[in-house]
Motif scaffolding. Structure first.
Motif, PDB file in Angstrom:
ATOM      1  N   PRO A  59      32.688  35.970  42.550  1.00 57.63           N
ATOM      2  CA  PRO A  59      32.771  34.517  42.722  1.00 57.63           C
ATOM      3  C   PRO A  59      33.150  33.884  41.380  1.00 57.63           C
ATOM      4  N   GLY A  60      33.732  32.708  41.416  1.00 59.15           N
ATOM      5  CA  GLY A  60      34.218  32.100  40.163  1.00 59.15           C
ATOM      6  C   GLY A  60      35.489  32.797  39.740  1.00 59.15           C
ATOM      7  N   MET A  61      35.593  33.110  38.463  1.00 58.01           N
ATOM      8  CA  MET A  61      36.786  33.792  37.973  1.00 58.01           C
ATOM      9  C   MET A  61      36.832  35.212  38.515  1.00 58.01           C
ATOM     10  N   ASP A  62      37.947  35.601  39.152  1.00 58.51           N
ATOM     11  CA  ASP A  62      38.011  36.953  39.720  1.00 58.51           C
ATOM     12  C   ASP A  62      38.395  37.987  38.650  1.00 58.51           C
ATOM     13  N   GLY A  63      38.420  39.244  39.084  1.00 59.33           N
ATOM     14  CA  GLY A  63      38.639  40.352  38.142  1.00 59.33           C
ATOM     15  C   GLY A  63      39.985  40.284  37.428  1.00 59.33           C
ATOM     16  N   ILE A  64      41.030  39.916  38.221  1.00 61.81           N
ATOM     17  CA  ILE A  64      42.380  39.896  37.630  1.00 61.81           C
ATOM     18  C   ILE A  64      42.448  38.872  36.492  1.00 61.81           C
ATOM     19  N   SER A  65      41.882  37.682  36.739  1.00 65.36           N
ATOM     20  CA  SER A  65      41.906  36.662  35.678  1.00 65.36           C
ATOM     21  C   SER A  65      41.071  37.113  34.485  1.00 65.36           C
ATOM     22  N   ALA A  66      39.930  37.766  34.794  1.00 71.16           N
ATOM     23  CA  ALA A  66      39.092  38.269  33.703  1.00 71.16           C
ATOM     24  C   ALA A  66      39.881  39.284  32.872  1.00 71.16           C
ATOM     25  N   LEU A  67      40.659  40.133  33.574  1.00 63.90           N
ATOM     26  CA  LEU A  67      41.491  41.123  32.888  1.00 63.90           C
ATOM     27  C   LEU A  67      42.450  40.420  31.917  1.00 63.90           C
ATOM     28  N   ASP A  68      43.139  39.391  32.444  1.00 60.71           N
ATOM     29  CA  ASP A  68      44.091  38.656  31.596  1.00 60.71           C
ATOM     30  C   ASP A  68      43.418  38.115  30.344  1.00 60.71           C
ATOM     31  N   GLU A  69      42.214  37.542  30.553  1.00 62.43           N
ATOM     32  CA  GLU A  69      41.512  36.943  29.411  1.00 62.43           C
ATOM     33  C   GLU A  69      41.053  38.008  28.407  1.00 62.43           C
ATOM     34  N   LEU A  70      40.559  39.146  28.950  1.00 63.82           N
ATOM     35  CA  LEU A  70      40.115  40.221  28.047  1.00 63.82           C
ATOM     36  C   LEU A  70      41.267  40.705  27.178  1.00 63.82           C
ATOM     37  N   LYS A  71      42.455  40.797  27.810  1.00 62.89           N
ATOM     38  CA  LYS A  71      43.634  41.260  27.067  1.00 62.89           C
ATOM     39  C   LYS A  71      44.022  40.277  25.965  1.00 62.89           C
ATOM     40  N   LYS A  72      43.716  39.009  26.222  1.00 63.82           N
ATOM     41  CA  LYS A  72      44.026  38.031  25.175  1.00 63.82           C
ATOM     42  C   LYS A  72      43.104  38.233  23.969  1.00 63.82           C
ATOM     43  N   ILE A  73      41.867  38.640  24.275  1.00 61.33           N
ATOM     44  CA  ILE A  73      40.910  38.843  23.178  1.00 61.33           C
ATOM     45  C   ILE A  73      41.241  40.133  22.408  1.00 61.33           C
ATOM     46  N   ASP A  74      41.547  41.198  23.175  1.00 64.26           N
ATOM     47  CA  ASP A  74      41.862  42.482  22.530  1.00 64.26           C
ATOM     48  C   ASP A  74      42.905  43.196  23.372  1.00 64.26           C
ATOM     49  N   ASP A  75      44.129  43.126  22.889  1.00 57.94           N
ATOM     50  CA  ASP A  75      45.256  43.637  23.669  1.00 57.94           C
ATOM     51  C   ASP A  75      45.146  45.136  23.949  1.00 57.94           C
TER      52      ASP A  75
END
Ligand SMILES: Nc1ncnc2c1ncn2[C@@H]1O[C@H](COP(=O)(O)OP(=O)(O)OP(=O)(O)O)[C@@H](O)[C@H]1O
Ligand SMILES: [Mg+2]
Length: 499
Positions: A59-75
């Motif tokens: 619920p809320g931010m799904d896994g795919i969006s979380a993936l995108d954000e994680l990659k922004k933090i550490d590619d």
């Protein structure tokens, strides 16, 4: 710090978090848990992770969006997605966006562990590669374009690092094309003077007057044509480095003045009376034997010893042939770029030729050979045909190694025998034509003819006939083996020799 790695788990189901935590902790991984994407991202921003496991459906931010954000933090962070078996397609689309792998629910423990292990292995590889690249870059910043990994070059790099910071005069010694100028620049680059001038003096064929006015400058009216005062190179190099390329070319009278600058760091402009002080680092290079010049009275002894405080001896390329592949690679990149041929490579045979050659012109000569090949090559593969003739022909002759037996050996006999064999081989190479053979040996045909008679050299049987003869005999030795082939053939060869 956990040596196995730290893993971030983001899953909204408590039971999943507990299972994964138990499993991973048992394998000595360190685990941090987050119940939703926002919480997970906060964690990822505050501490470094080696891998992450993220549930697709939350619920809320799904896994795919979380993936995108994680990659922004550490590619480079490897992210594994957890997905229900029914929605594998989503997981595949996550892979396309940079996920490392996916795990389907329900999963077996081993499956998870294998994926995690792979992810961490990849993470280490990426980190190692990055460190390597950084080392390479650091090397390039320190040593410019100087390529070399051989022990001789490592010694040179060490000496550069040790000697660069001081103001001590340095002499760089080496044959033409060994990289003396590159080393001079690297010494400057690694000193605290690196943001100041690096000035090269090519004394070449300048007459002493002109050279001195270049070096020391002159005052107005110092000589006819000196309408304005002029600063010399020493003044321009103040706080920086001045590099005397081929110091052996400096005329004797200028050497005396140079010595004074080295000792006192001061000089006068031509025609001037005022002493000018400078703070310069002096580097000199030579490819001649200065000691010999000194013995011959062409180089001042005091200057010789002044220059020899620290000497960087550059090895000839033939003394560090193990660096050839690396240098070739370097020049492929350089000339591939210039010629729009990005993936140049050498065939093994062509590389062999480069190894066998002696490289009298050192790296400069190798660079020219590679540039030529890069320009002329039709495709990306560079074969022996693109290696210049003189490099190839070095293979033609190698003095045979002679083992001397304890009882000694007859000089006359060895020489006679060698002479005979040399003539035989040359005749063979010349297809039996004496005139051609004489040319190959750089002797007159009449001389060759005399030697042929003296050694009683007779034409050998043609190879082709020997081979076909053997096959018809099924390899059984033929008593007639040493006899000349059929008489006509012999006649033909003899007449060719005479021709
Ligand atoms: N170790 C090296 N790595 C890469 N390139 C090199 C190396 N040594 C020499 N070169 C290249 O070879 C050429 C000659 O180098 P450099 O001018 O420094 O030689 P040199 O010793 O000063 O020769 P000379 O005595 O003829 O002036 C340059 O193009 C340089 O880039
Ligand atoms: Mg040079």
């Amino acid at each position: 710090m956990n040596r196995n790695g730290t893993i971030l788990v983001i899953d909204d189901e408590e039971i999943m978090r507990e299972i994964l935590e138990a499993l991973l902790t048992r394998e000595s991984y360190q685990v941090r848990l987050a119940a939703n994407a926002a919480e997970g991202l906060d964690l990822a921003r505050t501490m470094p992770f080696d891998a992450a496991i993220v549930d697709m459906m939350m619920p809320g931010m799904d896994g795919i969006s979380a993936l995108d954000e994680l990659k922004k933090i550490d590619d480079d962070l490897p992210v594994m997605m957890i997905t229900a078996f029914a929605s594998v397609e989503n997981a595949i689309s996550a892979m396309k966006r940079g996920a490392f792998d996916y795990i389907t629910k329900p999963f077996k423990n081993d499956e998870v562990l294998v994926v995690v292990r792979n992810a961490l292995a990849q993470r280490r590889l990426v980190a190692e590669n990055r460190a390597l690249r950084q080392n390479l870059q650091a090397h390039q910043n320190r040593f410019g374009e100087i390529i070399g990994r051989s022990s001789r070059m490592r010694q040179v790099f060490d000496l550069i690092i040790q000697a660069a910071p001081s103001r001590t005069t340095i002499l760089i010694n080496g044959e033409s094309g060994t990289g003396k100028e590159l080393v001079a620049r690297a010494l400057h680059q690694n000193s605290s003077r690196s943001d100041r001038a690096f000035i090269t003096v090519n004394s070449g064929n300048l007459p002493p007057d002109l050279l001195e006015s270049n070096l020391f400058g002159h005052v107005k009216g110092a000589f006819t044509g000196a309408v304005y005062p002029k600063k010399g190179l020493f003044e321009l190099a103040d706080k920086g480095t001045i590099f005397f390329d081929e110091i052996g070319n400096i005329p004797l009278e200028t050497q005396a003045k140079l010595l004074r600058v080295i000792q006192e760091r001061e000089f006068m402009r031509l025609g001037g009376v005022e002493t000018i002080k400078v703070d310069v680092r002096i580097i000199a290079a030579t490819n001649v034997d200065l000691r010999r010049m000194m013995d011959e009275g062409k180089f001042r002894e005091d200057l010789y010893y002044r220059l020899h405080v620290i000497t960087v001896q550059l090895p000839a390329l033939r003394e560090r042939k193990d660096d050839i592949p690396l240098l070739v690679q370097h020049f492929f990149e350089k000339y591939g770029r210039e010629n729009n041929k990005p993936h140049l490579e050498l065939t093994a045979e062509a590389l062999d030729l480069l190894f066998e050659y002696d490289w009298p012109g050192n790296v400069r000569e190798l660079e020219n050979v590679i540039e030529r090949a890069a320009v002329l090559s039709a495709g990306s593969r560079i074969d022996v045909d693109l290696v210049p003739d003189h490099v190839r022909s070095s293979r033609r002759f190698q003095m045979p190694q002679v083992a001397i037996p304890p009882e000694g050996i007859s000089f006359r006999e060895v020489i006679t025998d060698f002479e005979k064999r040399l003539i035989e081989s040359t005749l063979e190479a010349a297809g039996g034509v004496q005139k051609k053979a004489a040319e190959l040996l750089h002797i007159k045909p009449t001389t060759l003819n005399e030697m042929i008679k003296r050694h009683d050299i007779r034409p050998r049987r043609k190879r082709g006939s020997a081979l076909s003869g053997q096959s018809s005999r099924n390899g059984v030795a033929d008593p007639a083996d040493d006899q000349p082939a059929d008489d006509d053939e012999m006649e033909a060869e003899v007449s060719k020799w005479r021709g």
